[in-house]
Design a protein around this motif. Structure first.
Motif, PDB file in Angstrom:
ATOM      1  N   VAL A 193      42.810 -77.662 -79.299  1.00 26.73           N
ATOM      2  CA  VAL A 193      43.740 -77.013 -78.366  1.00 26.73           C
ATOM      3  C   VAL A 193      44.299 -75.735 -78.977  1.00 26.73           C
ATOM      4  CG1 VAL A 193      45.941 -77.259 -77.151  1.00 26.73           C
ATOM      5  CG2 VAL A 193      44.344 -79.182 -77.237  1.00 26.73           C
ATOM      6  N   GLN A 194      44.707 -75.805 -80.235  1.00 30.67           N
ATOM      7  CA  GLN A 194      45.285 -74.638 -80.903  1.00 30.67           C
ATOM      8  C   GLN A 194      44.298 -73.484 -80.950  1.00 30.67           C
ATOM      9  OE1 GLN A 194      46.857 -75.491 -84.798  1.00 30.67           O
ATOM     10  NE2 GLN A 194      47.564 -73.391 -85.146  1.00 30.67           N
ATOM     11  N   THR A 196      41.706 -72.950 -79.043  1.00 25.05           N
ATOM     12  CA  THR A 196      41.460 -72.464 -77.683  1.00 25.05           C
ATOM     13  C   THR A 196      42.585 -71.560 -77.216  1.00 25.05           C
ATOM     14  OG1 THR A 196      40.233 -74.486 -77.142  1.00 25.05           O
ATOM     15  CG2 THR A 196      41.027 -73.166 -75.296  1.00 25.05           C
ATOM     16  N   MET A 197      43.813 -71.969 -77.472  1.00 22.64           N
ATOM     17  CA  MET A 197      44.963 -71.156 -77.050  1.00 22.64           C
ATOM     18  C   MET A 197      44.979 -69.814 -77.785  1.00 22.64           C
ATOM     19  SD  MET A 197      48.069 -73.878 -76.432  1.00 22.64           S
ATOM     20  CE  MET A 197      49.005 -72.687 -75.453  1.00 22.64           C
ATOM     21  N   GLU A 198      44.636 -69.835 -79.058  1.00 21.94           N
ATOM     22  CA  GLU A 198      44.599 -68.576 -79.814  1.00 21.94           C
ATOM     23  C   GLU A 198      43.544 -67.627 -79.257  1.00 21.94           C
ATOM     24  OE1 GLU A 198      46.088 -70.350 -84.141  1.00 21.94           O
ATOM     25  OE2 GLU A 198      43.972 -69.926 -83.789  1.00 21.94           O
ATOM     26  N   ASP A 199      42.416 -68.189 -78.791  1.00 17.81           N
ATOM     27  CA  ASP A 199      41.367 -67.354 -78.202  1.00 17.81           C
ATOM     28  C   ASP A 199      41.823 -66.699 -76.905  1.00 17.81           C
ATOM     29  OD1 ASP A 199      39.638 -67.991 -80.236  1.00 17.81           O
ATOM     30  OD2 ASP A 199      38.590 -69.558 -79.113  1.00 17.81           O
ATOM     31  N   ILE A 200      42.579 -67.430 -76.100  1.00 14.39           N
ATOM     32  CA  ILE A 200      42.903 -66.979 -74.735  1.00 14.39           C
ATOM     33  C   ILE A 200      44.244 -66.254 -74.666  1.00 14.39           C
ATOM     34  CG2 ILE A 200      43.230 -67.763 -72.346  1.00 14.39           C
ATOM     35  CD1 ILE A 200      41.488 -70.172 -73.002  1.00 14.39           C
ATOM     36  N   LYS A 251      50.913 -76.282 -74.600  1.00 16.08           N
ATOM     37  CA  LYS A 251      49.881 -77.008 -75.354  1.00 16.08           C
ATOM     38  C   LYS A 251      49.415 -78.269 -74.629  1.00 16.08           C
ATOM     39  CE  LYS A 251      51.156 -75.356 -79.966  1.00 16.08           C
ATOM     40  NZ  LYS A 251      51.674 -75.735 -81.312  1.00 16.08           N
ATOM     41  N   GLU A 252      50.355 -79.030 -74.079  1.00 15.66           N
ATOM     42  CA  GLU A 252      49.986 -80.268 -73.395  1.00 15.66           C
ATOM     43  C   GLU A 252      49.178 -79.984 -72.134  1.00 15.66           C
ATOM     44  OE1 GLU A 252      50.163 -83.509 -74.266  1.00 15.66           O
ATOM     45  OE2 GLU A 252      50.727 -82.639 -76.190  1.00 15.66           O
ATOM     46  N   GLU A 253      49.575 -78.969 -71.403  1.00 16.28           N
ATOM     47  CA  GLU A 253      48.836 -78.612 -70.191  1.00 16.28           C
ATOM     48  C   GLU A 253      47.437 -78.101 -70.537  1.00 16.28           C
ATOM     49  OE1 GLU A 253      52.574 -77.328 -67.289  1.00 16.28           O
ATOM     50  OE2 GLU A 253      51.845 -75.949 -68.830  1.00 16.28           O
ATOM     51  N   THR A 254      47.337 -77.353 -71.619  1.00 16.77           N
ATOM     52  CA  THR A 254      46.019 -76.878 -72.069  1.00 16.77           C
ATOM     53  C   THR A 254      45.149 -78.038 -72.512  1.00 16.77           C
ATOM     54  OG1 THR A 254      46.999 -74.771 -72.791  1.00 16.77           O
ATOM     55  CG2 THR A 254      44.828 -75.337 -73.670  1.00 16.77           C
TER      56      THR A 254
END
Length: 315
Positions: A193-194, A196-200, A251-254
């Motif tokens: 998750v982390q 992925t979030m950093e990418d987007i 984070k939870e939603e992602t």
């Protein structure tokens, strides 16, 4: 730089160069289908063969005689019986099916293991991995291609430490597998998750807003009109992704988006195989019960409902 990172960079460059604005990037990690066959035991056991062995391995059994098929199945049963109590439970069968379906992962780990266990002690330390993967880059801090390998190394180190459960910076094969394929391990899901979030998350505010979500999948590239699937994704974001309706994903939603709780096909198939083979109805299988139903589990030249179909695939 090792082959893994070279191919990763190459594939990224190729994807950016060749992808069309209407192509959709999918970051969701779904459990793979057990087979592309229809699951209908009244017609054939092909689905069960693919599920139990994996599609490629299932083909090899179609070349065997019933006697050879039973012999090889007996050896497999011994591997499935993890606690060696003489019985195969639903959980043991489920674990085997998951292994059979993801055999490519373990083959990938074996290939990479050989290139990173430099001192051949059966372990891979972070120093070994770093030297094998980034040694060339560390010697040249300003590579010609301009790619930020140091940033990738920091990200790899963070993931390696997460996979290394005892914190000694030395990975067992299981920990190394978790490092290379974190989406397959529950304790690694936060790092998936982390990353992925950093990418987007382009503005680095710790959230994914609607435009970042769409921008990761689709580039306007001068096109005024968005494809229908992009409009649908906008609706998906508002209606389902952003659960608390604050205009962004945390984070939870992602996590709910990229790592959904899928239907467990492996458990369903394990229960089906036990139900069909459990002659004394004690809820578990002996080797004899499984081998007696070998046509359900693996097949052979003499199965497929009386038709001796011999395939001539090259293996």
């Amino acid at each position: 730089m090792d082959l893994r990172h070279f191919l990763m960079c190459l594939s990224l460059c190729t994807a950016f160069a060749l992808s069309k604005p209407t192509e959709k990037k999918d970051r969701v990690h779904h459990e793979p289908q057990l087979s592309d066959k229809v699951h209908n035991d009244a017609q054939s056991f092909d689905y069960d063969h693919d599920a139990f062995l994996g599609a490629e391995e299932a083909k090899t059994f179609d070349q065997l005689t019933p006697e050879e098929s039973k012999e090889r199945l007996g050896k497999i049963v011994s591997k499935i019986d993890g606690d060696k109590d003489g019985f195969v439970t639903v959980d043991e069968l489920k674990d085997w099916i998951k292994f059979a379906q993801k055999r490519w992962i373990y083959e990938d780990v074996e290939r990479q293991w050989k290139g990173h266990d430099l001192n051949e002690d059966g372990l891979v330390s972070w120093e070994e991995y770093k030297n094998a993967t980034y040694g060339y880059v560390l010697d040249d801090p300003d590579p010609d291609d301009g790619f930020n390998y140091k940033q990738m190394m920091v990200r790899d180190e963070r993931r390696f430490k997460m996979a290394d459960r005892d914190g000694d910076l030395i990975a067992t094969k299981e920990e190394f597998t978790a490092f290379l394929h974190p989406e397959e391990y529950d304790y690694m899901k936060d790092i998936v998750v982390q990353e992925t979030m950093e990418d987007i998350d382009k503005n680095a505010d710790g959230f994914i807003d609607l435009e970042e979500y769409i921008g990761d999948m689709y580039s306007h590239d001068g096109n005024a009109d968005e494809p229908e699937w992009v409009k649908t994704e906008r609706e998906q974001f508002v209606e389902f992704r952003d659960k608390n309706r604050d205009g962004k994903m945390d984070k939870e939603e992602t996590k709910d988006w990229i790592l959904p709780s899928d239907y467990d096909h492996a458990e369903a198939e394990a229960r089906h195989l036990v139900y069909e083979s459990d002659q004394n109805k004690d809820g578990k299988l002996t080797k004899e019960e499984i081998v007696d139903k070998y046509d359900l589990f693996v097949g052979s030249q003499a199965t497929d409902f009386g038709e001796a179909l011999v395939r001539h695939d090259e293996f």
